[in-house]
Scaffold this motif. Structure first.
Motif, short mmCIF file in Angstrom:
data_model
loop_
_atom_site.label_atom_id
_atom_site.label_comp_id
_atom_site.label_asym_id
_atom_site.label_seq_id
_atom_site.Cartn_x
_atom_site.Cartn_y
_atom_site.Cartn_z
N GLY A 17 0.81 -1.22 0.00
CA GLY A 17 0.00 0.00 0.00
C GLY A 17 0.84 1.27 0.00
O GLY A 17 0.68 2.14 -0.87
N PHE A 18 1.76 1.36 0.94
CA PHE A 18 2.56 2.59 1.01
C PHE A 18 3.63 2.66 -0.09
O PHE A 18 4.03 3.76 -0.48
N ALA A 19 4.07 1.50 -0.58
CA ALA A 19 5.02 1.53 -1.69
C ALA A 19 4.32 2.06 -2.95
O ALA A 19 4.88 2.90 -3.67
N ALA A 20 3.10 1.59 -3.20
CA ALA A 20 2.35 2.07 -4.38
C ALA A 20 2.01 3.55 -4.23
O ALA A 20 2.14 4.33 -5.18
N THR A 60 12.99 5.47 0.93
CA THR A 60 12.99 6.20 2.22
C THR A 60 11.65 6.90 2.45
O THR A 60 11.20 7.02 3.58
N PHE A 61 11.00 7.32 1.34
CA PHE A 61 9.66 7.89 1.49
C PHE A 61 8.67 6.80 1.92
O PHE A 61 7.88 7.00 2.85
N ALA A 62 8.73 5.65 1.24
CA ALA A 62 7.81 4.56 1.56
C ALA A 62 7.95 4.18 3.04
O ALA A 62 6.97 3.90 3.72
N ARG A 63 9.18 4.19 3.52
CA ARG A 63 9.47 3.83 4.92
C ARG A 63 8.68 4.67 5.90
O ARG A 63 8.23 4.17 6.94
N ARG A 64 8.52 5.96 5.56
CA ARG A 64 7.79 6.86 6.47
C ARG A 64 6.33 6.46 6.62
O ARG A 64 5.70 6.76 7.63
N GLY A 65 5.78 5.78 5.60
CA GLY A 65 4.40 5.31 5.68
C GLY A 65 4.28 4.04 6.50
O GLY A 65 3.44 3.91 7.39
N SER A 66 5.16 3.09 6.20
CA SER A 66 5.17 1.82 6.92
C SER A 66 6.53 1.19 6.72
O SER A 66 7.01 1.08 5.58
N GLY A 67 7.17 0.77 7.79
CA GLY A 67 8.54 0.24 7.72
C GLY A 67 8.71 -0.77 6.59
O GLY A 67 9.60 -0.63 5.74
N SER A 68 7.86 -1.77 6.57
CA SER A 68 8.04 -2.85 5.60
C SER A 68 7.82 -2.38 4.16
O SER A 68 8.24 -3.05 3.21
N ALA A 69 7.16 -1.23 3.97
CA ALA A 69 6.94 -0.69 2.62
C ALA A 69 8.27 -0.32 1.97
O ALA A 69 8.39 -0.32 0.73
#
Lengths: 320, 320
Positions: free
Chosen positions: B107-110, B130-139
């Motif tokens: 979800g956060f990667a997309a 690094t942006f995806a990480r801010r949404g969810s670690g595993s993203a």
């Protein structure tokens, strides 16, 4: 030269996990247990000059596999008494099933007590517990009844059991036999592997001593909920150290987890009960003895064809 | 000002467990995962001046509960681009079930990829992670396909994902959905409690880094058995740290243990397969992709009415 003793099994509330001395069965941590009324062993020992080898009968059948271990154990008394007689040992196990129900605890406690009497050594209970320890670590605690602490000590003489409480304040256990098979890995092997390979074991000795300290306060205050909570948590921590071993050691079976879930369900309904589990899949539930049958009834819904035993605290070793 | 992206879920082989910085989602340990083909999320982001608030549609339905989290995430891009436009976000989750299947990763990667494009920020994949990480670690890890390492780093810019291997050497996963319910405790809460209360957590960061080092060697050598063995052991160690928490955190359910037993049974028969499990009861089996259907067939004997998915490695995030 002949004596008969009865000793009861015990279930640890603060687990013994790991030896500091393999030969003397000195433990890495002190432990605490409840002696159980329903599971016990009766052993008769007779020293005689009429035989050249010890003879061991288990449940009426000669058992040559265990003989060398038993003989070595009897040697401890023969050396102490400077005697040479061989012995006839007759043991009956009144433990519903063999697997994971601490029959070695009641077994070696009864053997120690009968041999102590038959040999005329006649040491007191505390010293007797150091003898029992040499047979099986957990047997140390089966010398006494009720709630018992096995103080780890620093050598053979100082690693003994002491009685903490007679557990006469409505305390019992429900034992669910989810699997009767012999356990895949013995406690002895499991402990060794955990110490050598688990990254978590190094925290166990100190952490379990904190639990011991806390549970002794809870017992003193007769705070059953606190006592149960520490019991359950301590068991899970022991299993956590095993999960860290290489290869991992896991005694959980689907039915073990189901019992745990039922315990939590009952607790959510306000019934104080707490699980504990040893190096085998069977789960033991610490509860109010007066609620044991009710807990058994709930378990029977999911464990129709399984053996479920409700028991109160048992006495210490007796000469009978 | 409008872009659509697809990102795939990933399952960690070396688990991420514990944050060193709650706000930035910096992890206590580096982790490694396999991106999966069967589970993915598609998200369209459109920036526009015609609205005053972000609007978020999940699977066709407006979702106001998640909106503030999504808006905060979009702010990272708005700040970087010095822009003020609000966005319409439309997300479709192609993840068979919600519970424990890393839909927040895909979800956060997309969302990161679509926002990156729609905002015109256009950072590269590494920075995007690094942006995806801010949404969810595993993203962080779902930005790339195949086998991916999330290097923990020491700050926002250095905690990013890198591709390790394309996993094109007959690697797959079988996922057994043993329980579709929402998990009782979120990973976020579970991690926090474990760090604060488990006596075993202190060994986790260092120990998991040893596992990471070893599995990277195994992957380089295409040693599937070793890779699987480390995967299984690492998962059990993560769960061991949770069992030590106060109160204990246990995600094992009877059916989870049954899957583990079947995995061991298959392995005893010579089929290389290894389980892993996250903060939920569903079990994932790392296997040879060519043996996935056979493993599924064996599982179906015990899991007739359950969803079992066989999948190969998935690609990294794509603009579609």
């Amino acid at each position: 030269m002949k004596a008969k003793a009865r000793a009861h099994a015990n279930i640890a509330l603060i687990k013994y996990w790991g030896k500091s001395d393999e030969n003397l069965s000195l433990p890495m941590n002190s432990s605490l247990s409840l002696t159980l009324d329903a599971f016990y062993t009766e052993t008769e020992v007779e020293f005689t000059n009429s035989i050249n080898e010890d003879v061991f009968f288990l449940n009426g059948v000669e058992d040559k596999n265990t003989l060398s271990k038993i003989s070595k154990f009897l040697d401890l008394f023969r050396i102490a008494r400077n005697m040479n007689e061989r012995a006839i040992i007759k043991t009956i196990n009144y433990v519903p099933t063999a697997a994971g129900l601490a029959s070695s605890a009641s077994g070696f406690a009864a053997l120690a007590a009968a041999t102590n009497k038959a040999s005329g050594l006649d040491v007191n209970s505390r010293e007797l517990s150091t003898f029992a320890r040499r047979g099986s670590g957990s047997a140390t605690r089966s010398i006494y009844g009720g709630i018992v602490e096995w103080q780890k000590g620093i050598n053979d003489k100082t690693s003994f059991a002491v009685e903490i409480d007679d557990a006469s304040w409505d305390i019992g256990m429900v034992v669910v036999i989810v699997n009767r098979e012999e356990k895949k890995m013995s406690s002895r092997e499991g402990m060794k592997s955990t110490i050598l390979t688990s990254p978590f074991y190094k925290n166990w000795p100190e952490d379990s001593q904190k639990d011991l300290k806390e549970i002794k306060i809870a017992i003193k205050e007769k705070d059953f909920e606190k006592m149960g909570y520490i019991t359950e948590r301590n068991a899970l921590k022991m299993h956590a150290t095993m999960l860290g071993a290489n290869p991992p050691i896991m005694y959980f079976e689907p039915k073990s987890i189901l019992v745990m879930q039922i315990v939590h369900e009952l607790r959510d309904k306000g019934i104080p009960c707490f699980f504990t589990m040893d190096a085998g899949p069977n789960v033991k539930i610490l509860c109010r003895l007066s609620q044991g049958e009710m807990i058994k009834n709930r378990l029977m819904e999911d464990f129709k064809e399984y053996e479920i035993i409700v028991t109160g605290p048992g006495p210490g070793v007796e000469i009978i």
